[in-house]
Scaffold this active site. Structure first.
Site, mmCIF file in Angstrom:
data_model
loop_
_atom_site.group_PDB
_atom_site.id
_atom_site.type_symbol
_atom_site.label_atom_id
_atom_site.label_comp_id
_atom_site.label_asym_id
_atom_site.label_seq_id
_atom_site.Cartn_x
_atom_site.Cartn_y
_atom_site.Cartn_z
ATOM 1 N N GLU A 1 -56.097 -54.081 2.043
ATOM 2 C CA GLU A 1 -57.532 -53.665 2.276
ATOM 3 C C GLU A 1 -57.585 -52.044 2.448
ATOM 4 O O GLU A 1 -58.823 -51.475 2.186
ATOM 5 C CB GLU A 1 -57.791 -54.385 3.787
ATOM 6 C CG GLU A 1 -59.161 -54.232 3.961
ATOM 7 C CD GLU A 1 -59.737 -54.948 5.439
ATOM 8 O OE1 GLU A 1 -58.572 -55.284 6.147
ATOM 9 O OE2 GLU A 1 -60.833 -55.116 5.779
ATOM 10 N N ASP A 2 -56.513 -51.651 2.960
ATOM 11 C CA ASP A 2 -56.812 -49.999 3.318
ATOM 12 C C ASP A 2 -56.139 -49.057 2.538
ATOM 13 O O ASP A 2 -56.389 -47.645 2.526
ATOM 14 C CB ASP A 2 -56.131 -49.816 4.787
ATOM 15 C CG ASP A 2 -57.104 -50.703 5.770
ATOM 16 O OD1 ASP A 2 -58.308 -50.956 5.675
ATOM 17 O OD2 ASP A 2 -56.384 -50.967 6.803
#
Ligand code: MN
Length: 584
Positions: free
Chosen positions: A80-81
Site C-alpha cells: 500500500e505505501d
C-alpha cells in the site's frame, strides 16, 4: 520499546518455540525487504516508518502466531505505501504471505467516508466495514490478526497524529476493532484498545480519572502489599505454596463505565484492584479459598465458584470478596496456572467472551446457562484443538478449515457481530441479542428489506429485529428456530402462558409424614410415575420437633378417579401418615 532488530524478534519467537533454519531465513528476508521498502519513510512522530511494521510483527510473535503471519506483519504496509508491488511480493515470498499482505491491504480501505453525515449513514458504513472484516475472517483469520496488531501500534502512537484524525481513528477502534477483538476472544487486546481510545474520545473524563484513580490506585496497591504476606503465611499453614500472588488493576475505561453506574463512588467498586492467587491444583484452589475465609470473613453473595460452574466462555476461577485488613472490602481471585493462562494468554481461548455479557443478563440458575454452554461447544472444541497441536501452523490451518464452516456472522444495527449456527433465522438472532427482544419479535429487516421470520441468515447480513410490546412467541416458532437457546426460551414462555390460562381442576394434596431422607424424592417420583404434573410443592416445616412435617403439593389432575388412584399410591409411601386432598 524494544529496539527494532531482527535478533529481538527472533528471541521473542524462540522463547515460545524453536525456529527452523528456513523460518529464520524467511523472517530475515521479510525484515530486510520491509526495511528497504520503507527506507525513507517517517511516521507522524518523526520516527522511521519501519518501527511501526516491526512492532506489529513483534505483537504477532507475542500472540504465538505462525512464521508466515509474522512475516506478513513485517510486510503489511509495503504494497500500500511503497513501490514494492504485490507481484514482486508474490515472487519473493510465495502465495501464502502475498495473500495475507493483500488481505491486510484490502482491509486498510476500511475507512470512514468523508460524505458520511448522519448517524444512520455512519452506522450503515460501520456495518459495511464489519461485513468486510467478517469476510476476511472467514477467508483467513490471520489477516485480521495482522490488522489488529497494526491497529494496536497505531493506537499507541496516536498522540502524534493531527487531532481531528485522532478522534476518527479512536472512534473506529472503539466501534470496530475493540469489539472484533472481544468477539474473537482476545479479551486483553480488546480492553487495551478500548483503554487507548479513552483519552481521545473522553479527554476530560480521562483527566478526571487519571487524577482521582491513580492516587487511590497507589494507595490501594500499598494496602494489598501489606495484605499479601498475611495471605502467604496463612496459605503456608495449609501447605500451599502459591505460584504467584499479584494485583490486577481494572482498566481506566471499564472502571469509568462502572463508576458511572455507582454514582462515581470509587469506594463501591471492590475489584478495581483485586488480589489474584495462582496455585498448583484445583484442590489447592478450594483449600486456599477456605484459608482466605478463615482469615477474613466473606461478603455474602460474592463467593463465585467458576470452577464447578465455569462461565459460558469457559472461564474458570474462584472469586470471593472479603472484609479484609482494616475491614476493607477486597476481591480475591484464586485459580490454577492453567486456568490463568487460558484466561490471559490463549489467543483463541476467549472466543466467546461476549457471550458472558449476554448471559449475565439471563442470570445463572436459569436454564439458559447450560443452553449457552452447549451453543458454545465450538469454543471448547477450538480450545481443545489448540492444545492438541504441536505448532501454531497446524492450529491456524484447522481454524481456516473447520472453524467458520458451520457458523454465520450477522450484524446488529448497532454494529455488534452476532454469530449463529448455519441455518439460523431472525428468531435465533433476536434471542441471541436478548430474550426480551426474542419474546417480542414481530418481524425482521435484513439489509433494510423486510424478510419472513423463517429467512435463513447469511454471513454479513445486517439484521434489524422489529419488536412489539404485546407480542408473544408462538408454537410455530419452534419449527423456525435453530438454536437451542431460542427454542428453550420459546418453550418456557409458552409453558408459562398455558399454565396461566389453565381452567381445568387442579388437585391439592396435603401429606403429613415422618421426616426422613429421600421422602420428597419418593413422593414426587410416585406422582410423576402416575404421569401427573406437579405444579407446586412446598415442604412446611413442623412448628415443633414433636410434630410431623407437612408437604403441600399442587397437581395437574382433571378427574376424581385419577386423583383417588394417585392418593392410594401415595399412602403406600414409607413414612406417610395422613393425606388430605381436594380438587380445586
Ligand atoms: Mn500499518
Amino acid at each position: 520499546m524494544q529496539k527494532s532488530s531482527l535478533e529481538t524478534l527472533l528471541q521473542v519467537i524462540e522463547k515460545r518455540r524453536k525456529l527452523s533454519d528456513a523460518e529464520v531465513e524467511l523472517l530475515k528476508k521479510a525484515y530486510l525487504t520491509s526495511q528497504k521498502a520503507h527506507e525513507n519513510q517517517k511516521r507522524n512522530s518523526g520516527e522511521p516508518y519501519f518501527n511501526h511494521v516491526f512492532q506489529t510483527a513483534l505483537t504477532l510473535a507475542s500472540w504465538d502466531l505462525d512464521t508466515a503471519t509474522i512475516a506478513a506483519g513485517l510486510l503489511h504496509d509495503t504494497v500500500e505505501d511503497t513501490s514494492y508491488k504485490l507481484e514482486t511480493l508474490q515472487k519473493d515470498f510465495g502465495e501464502e504471505i502475498a495473500f495475507l499482505v493483500n488481505g491486510v491491504t484490502k482491509l486498510g480501505h476500511l475507512k470512514y467516508r468523508t460524505s458520511v453525515k448522519t448517524e444512520h449513514e455512519r452506522m450503515e458504513h460501520l456495518a459495511e466495514n464489519l461485513r468486510k472484516m467478517i469476510l476476511a475472517i472467514s477467508e483467513d483469520l490471520r489477516v485480521v490478526f495482522v490488522k489488529l496488531a497494526d491497529r494496536l501500534h497505531n493506537m499507541t502512537t496516536l498522540g502524534s497524529v493531527p487531532s481531528l484524525k485522532q478522534k476518527r481513528i479512536a472512534l473506529e477502534t472503539l466501534e470496530i476493532y475493540a469489539p472484533l477483538a472481544y468477539r474473537l476472544g482476545m479479551q486483553n487486546l480488546s480492553g487495551e484498545l478500548e483503554d487507548l481510545t479513552f483519552m481521545y474520545l473522553h479527554p476530560e473524563e480521562y483527566e478526571w480519572m487519571k487524577k482521582n484513580v491513580s492516587e487511590q490506585y497507589e494507595e490501594r496497591v500499598q494496602y494489598l502489599e501489606r495484605v499479601e504476606p498475611l495471605l502467604r503465611t496463612a496459605l503456608k499453614k495449609a501447605n500451599i505454596e502459591p505460584i504467584k500472588i499479584d494485583y490486577r488493576a481494572k482498566r481506566l475505561s471499564s472502571l469509568y463505565k462502572k463508576l458511572l453506574r455507582s454514582d462515581m463512588n470509587l469506594e463501591q467498586i471492590y475489584d478495581f484492584v483485586a488480589l489474584r492467587v495462582i496455585v498448583n491444583t484445583v484442590e489447592e484452589c478450594y483449600s486456599a479459598l477456605g484459608m482466605v475465609h478463615q482469615l477474613w470473613p466473606p461478603m455474602p453473595g460474592r463467593i463465585k465458584d467458576y470452577i464447578a460452574l465455569p462461565k459460558p466462555n469457559g472461564y474458570k476461577s474462584l472469586h470471593t470478596t472479603v472484609f479484609c485488613e482494616d475491614k476493607r472490602v477486597t476481591e480475591i481471585q484464586i485459580r490454577t496456572l492453567q486456568m490463568h493462562e487460558e484466561a490471559e494468554n490463549g489467543i483463541a481461548a476467549h472466543w466467546a467472551y461476549s457471550q458472558a455479557k449476554t448471559s449475565k443478563e439471563f442470570i445463572a440458575g436459569d436454564k439458559s446457562f447450560s443452553v449457552k454452554q452447549a451453543d458454545l461447544n465450538w469454543v471448547n472444541q477450538l480450545r481443545n484443538w489448540q492444545k492438541d497441536f504441536t505448532g501454531p501452523d497446524e492450529f491456524v490451518q484447522s481454524l481456516k478449515i473447520d472453524f467458520f464452516k458451520h457458523r454465520v456472522f450477522a450484524i446488529t444495527p448497532k454494529g455488534e457481530v452476532i454469530d449463529l449456527p448455519t441455518g439460523s433465522t431472525p428468531i435465533d438472532f433476536a434471542y441471541q441479542i436478548h430474550s426480551e427482544i426474542g419474546d417480542h419479535c414481530v418481524g425482521a429487516k435484513v439489509n433494510n428489506k423486510m424478510v419472513p421470520l423463517d429467512y435463513q441468515i447469511e454471513s454479513g447480513d445486517l439484521v434489524d429485529i422489529l419488536v412489539q410490546k404485546n407480542k408473544k412467541p408462538s408454537e410455530s416458532w419452534l419449527k423456525i428456530a435453530k438454536t437451542s437457546a431460542a427454542k428453550q426460551h420459546i418453550r418456557s414462555v409458552i409453558r408459562k402462558e398455558t399454565s396461566v390460562l389453565r381452567k381445568g381442576p387442579q388437585l391439592e394434596i396435603r401429606i403429613t409424614a415422618s421426616d426422613r431422607l429421600g421422602l420428597i424424592k419418593d413422593i414426587s417420583s410416585v406422582i410423576s410415575r402416575a404421569r401427573v404434573n406437579i405444579l407446586n410443592l412446598t415442604n412446611i416445616h413442623p412448628p415443633s420437633k414433636t410434630a410431623f412435617p407437612i408437604i403441600k403439593i399442587l397437581c395437574d389432575i382433571d378427574s376424581k378417579e385419577k386423583a383417588e388412584k394417585l392418593i392410594f399410591k401415595l399412602k403406600a409411601v414409607n413414612g406417610v401418615k395422613e393425606i388430605n386432598y381436594q380438587l380445586i
